[in-house]
Design an enzyme around this catalytic site. Sequence first.
Site, mmCIF file in Angstrom:
data_model
loop_
_atom_site.group_PDB
_atom_site.id
_atom_site.type_symbol
_atom_site.label_atom_id
_atom_site.label_comp_id
_atom_site.label_asym_id
_atom_site.label_seq_id
_atom_site.Cartn_x
_atom_site.Cartn_y
_atom_site.Cartn_z
ATOM 1 N N ASP B 385 -5.265 -8.178 3.977
ATOM 2 C CA ASP B 385 -5.012 -6.804 3.556
ATOM 3 C C ASP B 385 -6.340 -6.129 3.313
ATOM 4 O O ASP B 385 -7.343 -6.790 3.092
ATOM 5 C CB ASP B 385 -4.263 -6.812 2.217
ATOM 6 C CG ASP B 385 -2.799 -7.041 2.421
ATOM 7 O OD1 ASP B 385 -2.345 -6.842 3.554
ATOM 8 O OD2 ASP B 385 -2.132 -7.410 1.449
ATOM 9 N N ASP B 726 1.045 -8.855 -0.685
ATOM 10 C CA ASP B 726 1.456 -8.689 -2.065
ATOM 11 C C ASP B 726 2.886 -8.184 -2.206
ATOM 12 O O ASP B 726 3.540 -8.465 -3.173
ATOM 13 C CB ASP B 726 0.477 -7.779 -2.823
ATOM 14 C CG ASP B 726 0.054 -6.587 -1.992
ATOM 15 O OD1 ASP B 726 0.813 -6.225 -1.070
ATOM 16 O OD2 ASP B 726 -1.020 -6.032 -2.259
ATOM 17 N N ASP B 730 6.150 -8.514 2.478
ATOM 18 C CA ASP B 730 5.210 -9.442 3.096
ATOM 19 C C ASP B 730 5.738 -10.861 3.091
ATOM 20 O O ASP B 730 5.197 -11.722 3.775
ATOM 21 C CB ASP B 730 3.871 -9.433 2.346
ATOM 22 C CG ASP B 730 3.147 -8.125 2.545
ATOM 23 O OD1 ASP B 730 3.394 -7.488 3.578
ATOM 24 O OD2 ASP B 730 2.354 -7.753 1.683
#
EC number: 7.2.2.19
Lengths: 291, 994
Positions: B385, B726, B730
Amino acid sequence: MAALQEKKSCSQRMEEFQHYCWNPDTGQMLGRTPARWVWISLYYVAFYVVMTGLFALCIYVLMQTIDPYTPDYQDQLKSPGVTLRPDVYGDRGLDISYNVSDNSSWVGLVHTLHSFLAGYTPASQRGSINCSSEKYFFQESFGAPNHTKFSCKFTVDMLQNCSGLADPNFGFEEGKPCFIIKMNRIVQFLPSNSTAPRVDCAFLDEPHRDARTLQVEYYPPNGTFSLHYFPYYGKKAQPHYSNPLVAAKLLNVPQNEEVVIVCKILADHVTFDNPHDPYEGKVEFKLRIQK
Amino acid sequence: MSRKTLEIYSVELDGTKDTKQTDQEDDKKYNDLDLKKSHQKEELKRELDLDDHKLTSEELEQKYGTNIITGLSSARAAEHLARDGPNTLSPPKQTPEIIKFLKQMVGGFSILLWIGAVLCWIAYGIQYVNDKSASLDSVYLGVVLALVVILTGIFAYYQEAKSTNIMASFSKMIPQEALVIRDSEKKVIPAEQLVVGDIVEIKGGDQIPADIRLLSSQGCKVDNSSLTGESEPQPRSAEFTHENPLETKNIGFYSTTCLEGTATGVVINTGDRTVIGRIASLASGVGSEKTPIATEIEHFVHIVAGVAVSVGLLFFIIAVSLKYQVLDSIIFLIGIIVANVPEGLLATVTVTLSLTAKRMAKKNCLVKNLEAVETLGSTSIICSDKTGTLTQNRMAVAHLWFDNQIFMADTSENQLNQAFDQSSGTWASLSKIIALCNRAEFRPGQENIPIMKKVVVGDASETALLKFSEVILGDVMEIRKRNRKVAEIPFNSTNKFQLSIHETEDPEDKHFLVVMKGAPERILERCSTIMINGQEQPLGKSNATAFHTAYMELGGLGERVLGFCHLYLPEDEFPESYPFDVDAMNFPTSNLCFVGLLSMIDPPRSTVPDAVAKCRSAGIKVIMVTGDHPITAKAVAKSVGVISASSETVEDIARRCSIAVEQVNKRDARAAVVTGMELKDMAPEQLDEILANYSEIVFARTSPQQKLIIVEGCQRQDAVVAVTGDGVNDSPALKKADIGIAMGIAGSDAAKNAADMVLLDDNFASIVTGVEEGRLIFDNLKKTIAYTLTKNIAELCPFLIYIIVGLPLPIGTITLLFIDLGTDIIPSIALAYEKAESDIMNRKPRHKKKDRLVNHQLAIYSYLHIGLMQALGAFLVYFTVYAQQGFWPTSLINLRVRWEKDELNDVEDSYGQEWTRYQRKYLEWTGYTAFFVGIMVQQIADLIIRKTRRNSIFQQGLFRNKVIWVGIASQIIIALILSYGLGSVTALSFTMLR
């Protein structure tokens, strides 16, 4: 991870295996080209030859350090073992039983004794000398021919009634059998300080019904191993050495009954109380004489 | 499996349209879905037909037996709580403890040892039937083998339980609370006690404690990104706006965050029955894939067990054909198996893994699954990310433009080093505007906290500006006090500017100062002059061009640019008592003086560029996946090195050469920025091509769903993929990845549940530390296994030689176990403490199919080289002991039968001495002990050899790993105790050595 768990079909596996055995693209056989196989084999041959050589060298060096006459350590042979002839073993140790009236039941035992004593004929004792000192026969130097030491003669006639000469049946048929007791050899072992080691046979401690003591005739008299047979200098120094023997003729063995007899060697340096070793310094045997 | 997850998950989130297609597709592919799963799916669909959002308040009150004003009664709530259970996500289904335990008992080598033990007992049984006085040796051996299995089983189980506990304790760290109305009173209760029908109040900053139907709302906005991936705040109100419960505005979902405003709602679902709960439980229901290390260990067990069984059987057959008794042959078989199986190894591996897991936890990587420790080391692609992982997850001032110059600001975590030129008069004005035209304030009571850590009330950009000026100017609050604010127009999306009017700090100066900030082009429109070097100048064409160039440049860096201007109002027109009216705008808002530009960015964490560079040198591809705009994404990627300074994208090349994008040879570009839109239209093959051809890839504007597609694409390249995430969305990607990494701070519980590892500080650099640890453990495991395997040959040879050459048995089976489980255990664990070798982060990640933990090089080197030497060495010791006691090597050959005959009490040695059976046995035990010590001493040397794989022992340092020396000491002490302390215990067959 999915890729690792892909199931391959059998034919795929076979094909892969074939490819492994012979890969036409690279000329590899079992993963290596023939030339590489030769090299790797050479390498391993060389490697193992060197390793074997090293090992052989080590053993050779080891043997150089070993005294050919006396072992380096004798801590595990502190007290000699004792063996009995005839030796017939049952489930637990020596177990001898026969029927007086049945020849075939004791012929084998007698035969054992004869063949055992074959090594004690005067002819086979020719290499040894006559001794009569009754004292330790110490030899510092190699006085005997061929750089050896003298051994004392022990001939079968010393066993007198149990020699099988007078009574070829060793008393078995009359129920008074002879047993021959041999003490194991230990290099440079001195059994006692002054008196000769003596064999003593008796019923094993279990209280016997009529509390009789075992009557035994010993040959040589008193059942002693003469001190002049000691010390033993080892196979290389005394190639003709034969163990001294004691024969015990048991005179009052109860018949039709199993008795346990123990023959101990009484000497200062012979122990017979090792709980683990039933044959150290003594020999026990079961005896059953049928009538 | 993964497709299914995706499907289930899209059922949840994307409503019905996309799903049907996927459904059909998947049903075709997976029509053998197991019943339970499909049942679950059905249940899910049905329950999702929530109609609560369509009901009126009264209907809701009726349905849930509650009262909107007074709430539930405590008694009623307790009743519901008893019925529905607590409002928590049930942890993923655990295997029952007893099954776990039994698995340890039969896994790996245990089954072989069990067979050995049972064979022992059978052998004794047969012996006993034939002969009541049979020796108990084989019973002892059987018992010892069984004990070994049970003890190692218990040990492994304990280790695993311990590591599971770490995780459990972690998830309990953050208790949640909820403000609820019960019995007409407002109460704060733990969120897990919420029940259906409770009336809860939420306010900005809260996490929504359950699925709630809103009853009233004041400017409530929620962040549904963890659920749907939409990063925009979603307004929530009490109105029913959409048929789909996921789209309607009057439902707030469990675990999403309320960003601002307040709202009241009635709880309609709790715990696992919430939408998130159902996704989470389904995602965790997906079986995890086997970790690489588990595969490796399985592979290793197969090899060793294969060798053990085949050698055992081979020699069983040889023994039988050499006219040994079958029973004896069985005992040989057991001996060979025991010699071949490294009994202690699996326990050692577990300990090693948990040691590393502990070490990683210290470095902020919490490993949930022990085996994941190693997986991280074999990672070849990291999909990371951007926000919060690569960046600091806050705005910071990055650049300033004034006096026709761009200045760079310090964006590091503490920002102490603001080194740009602050002498210009323009800066004085600009800094004043920055400080004054700002509504953000520090929360009071934080005097002793460093500026960057202070909590600020206000949005992200204002916070950044406040902190920026606080660092440079000192106490901003004081400055604002001195320049009293008389009027203010807050920022709104139509004006796109923010304005405030202040008195000046000079009491003599009665001017008012108008300060304004906003979108640069809007600000410039309102300006007629520009300040250069502290002097106002008319805003000419050249200045305007300079402005545009700077604006474009800063914008091109992906930064958020703000323009600043001011105006001193003439004293005569605006006297001190002038009534400013922000609605009537009775003051000038044009012809101001433009002062400067300032740009902000979410700056990269300062440790990240190094970490990315480390990854690159370690052959790990770092892929950035973000929902951000491609330009921002690319800028951040460049600043952290995900796209290195020298590489260009196709677009860059096109721009540089002034040609069309299509004309560029795609091979020239090393970097690529792919947007979610492009990804959507891409066939898997195209994605594969991109992943294979570009070494530096950024995915921008992607939704969390697409993360899964990216992960799958990477896995098709045979890569071991680590994914950070997170959001709840996901979790399928986290599950699918070889190693899922959840964020400890920003991560949702669902993500943490799905992940194999939790990053406690959300920092990318921690992943790299983890990679290093993972590689280290692979190396060290290799060392441990090599160490352990070596002695197998030395243990095996005695049996082979015994059978073939007929030597008295050189070493007994039980004695072997003392090596495997006694002297060798601590040293092999000690190898886990070995430091990394110099090249650990400079080599390619291991290929999961080619670089095995135990490959044939390792096996051959251990078995045929070192192992053989060890065997020879141990035999040398054995021969020495026998020779010194009277049995020369030559006399031992074929002595076996006479040696082992109980009836022979006058076996002659090389000196003519005669040995009773017990004396021989005792000598045999001395031989065992000698052989044992021989192996032990050589294992010490082996341990030192195995310390290094590539480095020389001197590079690695002989004394750096102190634990090795503890291991060696333990070896010696254990051996001493065994041979001198336990001499009297006959079952152990140890004797004193001279």
